[in-house]
Design a protein around this motif. Structure first.
Motif, PDB file in Angstrom:
ATOM      1  N   ASN A  41       0.816  -1.211   0.000  1.00 50.30           N
ATOM      2  CA  ASN A  41       0.000   0.000   0.000  1.00 50.30           C
ATOM      3  C   ASN A  41       0.854   1.267   0.000  1.00 50.30           C
ATOM      4  O   ASN A  41       1.716   1.439   0.854  1.00 50.30           O
ATOM      5  CB  ASN A  41      -0.929  -0.011   1.217  1.00 50.30           C
ATOM      6  N   GLY A  42       0.635   2.134  -1.002  1.00 49.94           N
ATOM      7  CA  GLY A  42       1.325   3.419  -1.065  1.00 49.94           C
ATOM      8  C   GLY A  42       2.675   3.382  -1.759  1.00 49.94           C
ATOM      9  O   GLY A  42       3.347   4.412  -1.859  1.00 49.94           O
ATOM     10  N   PHE A  43       3.088   2.211  -2.251  1.00 50.97           N
ATOM     11  CA  PHE A  43       4.396   2.076  -2.898  1.00 50.97           C
ATOM     12  C   PHE A  43       4.251   1.234  -4.167  1.00 50.97           C
ATOM     13  O   PHE A  43       3.381   0.371  -4.241  1.00 50.97           O
ATOM     14  CB  PHE A  43       5.404   1.428  -1.940  1.00 50.97           C
ATOM     15  N   PRO A  44       5.125   1.445  -5.136  1.00 46.47           N
ATOM     16  CA  PRO A  44       5.004   0.721  -6.413  1.00 46.47           C
ATOM     17  C   PRO A  44       5.671  -0.654  -6.380  1.00 46.47           C
ATOM     18  O   PRO A  44       6.453  -1.007  -7.270  1.00 46.47           O
ATOM     19  CB  PRO A  44       5.710   1.662  -7.394  1.00 46.47           C
ATOM     20  N   TYR A  45       5.375  -1.445  -5.352  1.00 46.24           N
ATOM     21  CA  TYR A  45       5.987  -2.762  -5.195  1.00 46.24           C
ATOM     22  C   TYR A  45       4.939  -3.820  -4.866  1.00 46.24           C
ATOM     23  O   TYR A  45       3.943  -3.530  -4.194  1.00 46.24           O
ATOM     24  CB  TYR A  45       7.029  -2.755  -4.068  1.00 46.24           C
ATOM     25  N   ASN A  46       5.197  -5.027  -5.336  1.00 48.27           N
ATOM     26  CA  ASN A  46       4.393  -6.197  -4.992  1.00 48.27           C
ATOM     27  C   ASN A  46       5.239  -7.144  -4.159  1.00 48.27           C
ATOM     28  O   ASN A  46       6.435  -7.288  -4.403  1.00 48.27           O
ATOM     29  CB  ASN A  46       3.968  -6.966  -6.251  1.00 48.27           C
ATOM     30  N   VAL A  47       4.596  -7.813  -3.210  1.00 51.29           N
ATOM     31  CA  VAL A  47       5.220  -8.923  -2.504  1.00 51.29           C
ATOM     32  C   VAL A  47       4.726 -10.184  -3.203  1.00 51.29           C
ATOM     33  O   VAL A  47       3.519 -10.393  -3.351  1.00 51.29           O
ATOM     34  CB  VAL A  47       4.814  -8.966  -1.017  1.00 51.29           C
ATOM     35  N   LEU A  48       5.643 -11.007  -3.677  1.00 49.62           N
ATOM     36  CA  LEU A  48       5.308 -12.273  -4.324  1.00 49.62           C
ATOM     37  C   LEU A  48       5.721 -13.386  -3.381  1.00 49.62           C
ATOM     38  O   LEU A  48       6.864 -13.412  -2.907  1.00 49.62           O
ATOM     39  CB  LEU A  48       6.006 -12.375  -5.672  1.00 49.62           C
ATOM     40  N   ALA A  60       9.966 -12.583  -3.711  1.00 49.70           N
ATOM     41  CA  ALA A  60      10.474 -11.327  -4.277  1.00 49.70           C
ATOM     42  C   ALA A  60       9.619 -10.166  -3.800  1.00 49.70           C
ATOM     43  O   ALA A  60       8.447 -10.330  -3.473  1.00 49.70           O
ATOM     44  CB  ALA A  60      10.439 -11.382  -5.804  1.00 49.70           C
ATOM     45  N   VAL A  61      10.237  -9.003  -3.760  1.00 51.29           N
ATOM     46  CA  VAL A  61       9.536  -7.736  -3.640  1.00 51.29           C
ATOM     47  C   VAL A  61       9.869  -7.023  -4.938  1.00 51.29           C
ATOM     48  O   VAL A  61      11.018  -6.636  -5.168  1.00 51.29           O
ATOM     49  CB  VAL A  61       9.987  -6.927  -2.406  1.00 51.29           C
ATOM     50  N   ALA A  62       8.885  -6.954  -5.838  1.00 51.74           N
ATOM     51  CA  ALA A  62       9.130  -6.530  -7.217  1.00 51.74           C
ATOM     52  C   ALA A  62       8.448  -5.201  -7.533  1.00 51.74           C
ATOM     53  O   ALA A  62       7.291  -4.989  -7.174  1.00 51.74           O
ATOM     54  CB  ALA A  62       8.630  -7.603  -8.176  1.00 51.74           C
ATOM     55  N   GLU A  63       9.173  -4.354  -8.217  1.00 51.07           N
ATOM     56  CA  GLU A  63       8.643  -3.060  -8.640  1.00 51.07           C
ATOM     57  C   GLU A  63       7.604  -3.256  -9.740  1.00 51.07           C
ATOM     58  O   GLU A  63       7.779  -4.080 -10.635  1.00 51.07           O
ATOM     59  CB  GLU A  63       9.781  -2.179  -9.148  1.00 51.07           C
ATOM     60  N   HIS A  64       6.511  -2.499  -9.685  1.00 54.21           N
ATOM     61  CA  HIS A  64       5.430  -2.611 -10.665  1.00 54.21           C
ATOM     62  C   HIS A  64       5.902  -2.367 -12.093  1.00 54.21           C
ATOM     63  O   HIS A  64       5.412  -3.003 -13.021  1.00 54.21           O
ATOM     64  CB  HIS A  64       4.321  -1.596 -10.368  1.00 54.21           C
ATOM     65  N   LYS A  65       6.820  -1.442 -12.293  1.00 51.95           N
ATOM     66  CA  LYS A  65       7.217  -1.029 -13.638  1.00 51.95           C
ATOM     67  C   LYS A  65       8.214  -1.969 -14.310  1.00 51.95           C
ATOM     68  O   LYS A  65       8.414  -1.880 -15.508  1.00 51.95           O
ATOM     69  CB  LYS A  65       7.799   0.380 -13.615  1.00 51.95           C
ATOM     70  N   ARG A  66       8.844  -2.832 -13.543  1.00 51.99           N
ATOM     71  CA  ARG A  66       9.836  -3.745 -14.118  1.00 51.99           C
ATOM     72  C   ARG A  66       9.163  -4.756 -15.031  1.00 51.99           C
ATOM     73  O   ARG A  66       7.966  -5.003 -14.935  1.00 51.99           O
ATOM     74  CB  ARG A  66      10.578  -4.511 -13.012  1.00 51.99           C
ATOM     75  N   GLU A  67       9.966  -5.349 -15.904  1.00 52.20           N
ATOM     76  CA  GLU A  67       9.475  -6.404 -16.777  1.00 52.20           C
ATOM     77  C   GLU A  67       8.810  -7.481 -15.928  1.00 52.20           C
ATOM     78  O   GLU A  67       9.357  -7.910 -14.909  1.00 52.20           O
ATOM     79  CB  GLU A  67      10.659  -7.003 -17.540  1.00 52.20           C
TER      80      GLU A  67
END
Length: 75
Positions: A41-48, A60-67
């Motif tokens: 929440n509030g950040f451009p990251y996903n927890v996988l 992984a903690v991955a940035e939304h904009k990455r491939e």
């Protein structure tokens, strides 16, 4: 500090309800769990993560904009 609190909140939610969040990737190997995704929440990251019984494994903690799925090769 704000990011750490948001990450901690995400992890608390995942640990309480691990199967609640969307499946990002279906496990293709027997015995492995599907990989779920939760946005921080509030950040451009996903927890996988994978959830099996009483264990949550963060992959992984991955940035939304990455491939998409760039992190898969690293696990």
């Amino acid at each position: 500090m704000r990011y750490l609190q948001a990450f901690d909140d995400a992890m608390d939610t995942i640990c309480r309800h691990p199967e609640r969040f969307p499946v990002e990737y279906v496990a293709s190997t027997a015995g492995l769990s599907d990989i779920h995704r939760l946005a921080i929440n509030g950040f451009p990251y996903n927890v996988l993560y994978r959830a099996k019984r009483q264990t949550v494994q963060v992959l992984a903690v991955a940035e939304h904009k990455r491939e998409q799925a760039y992190w898969v090769k690293r696990i």
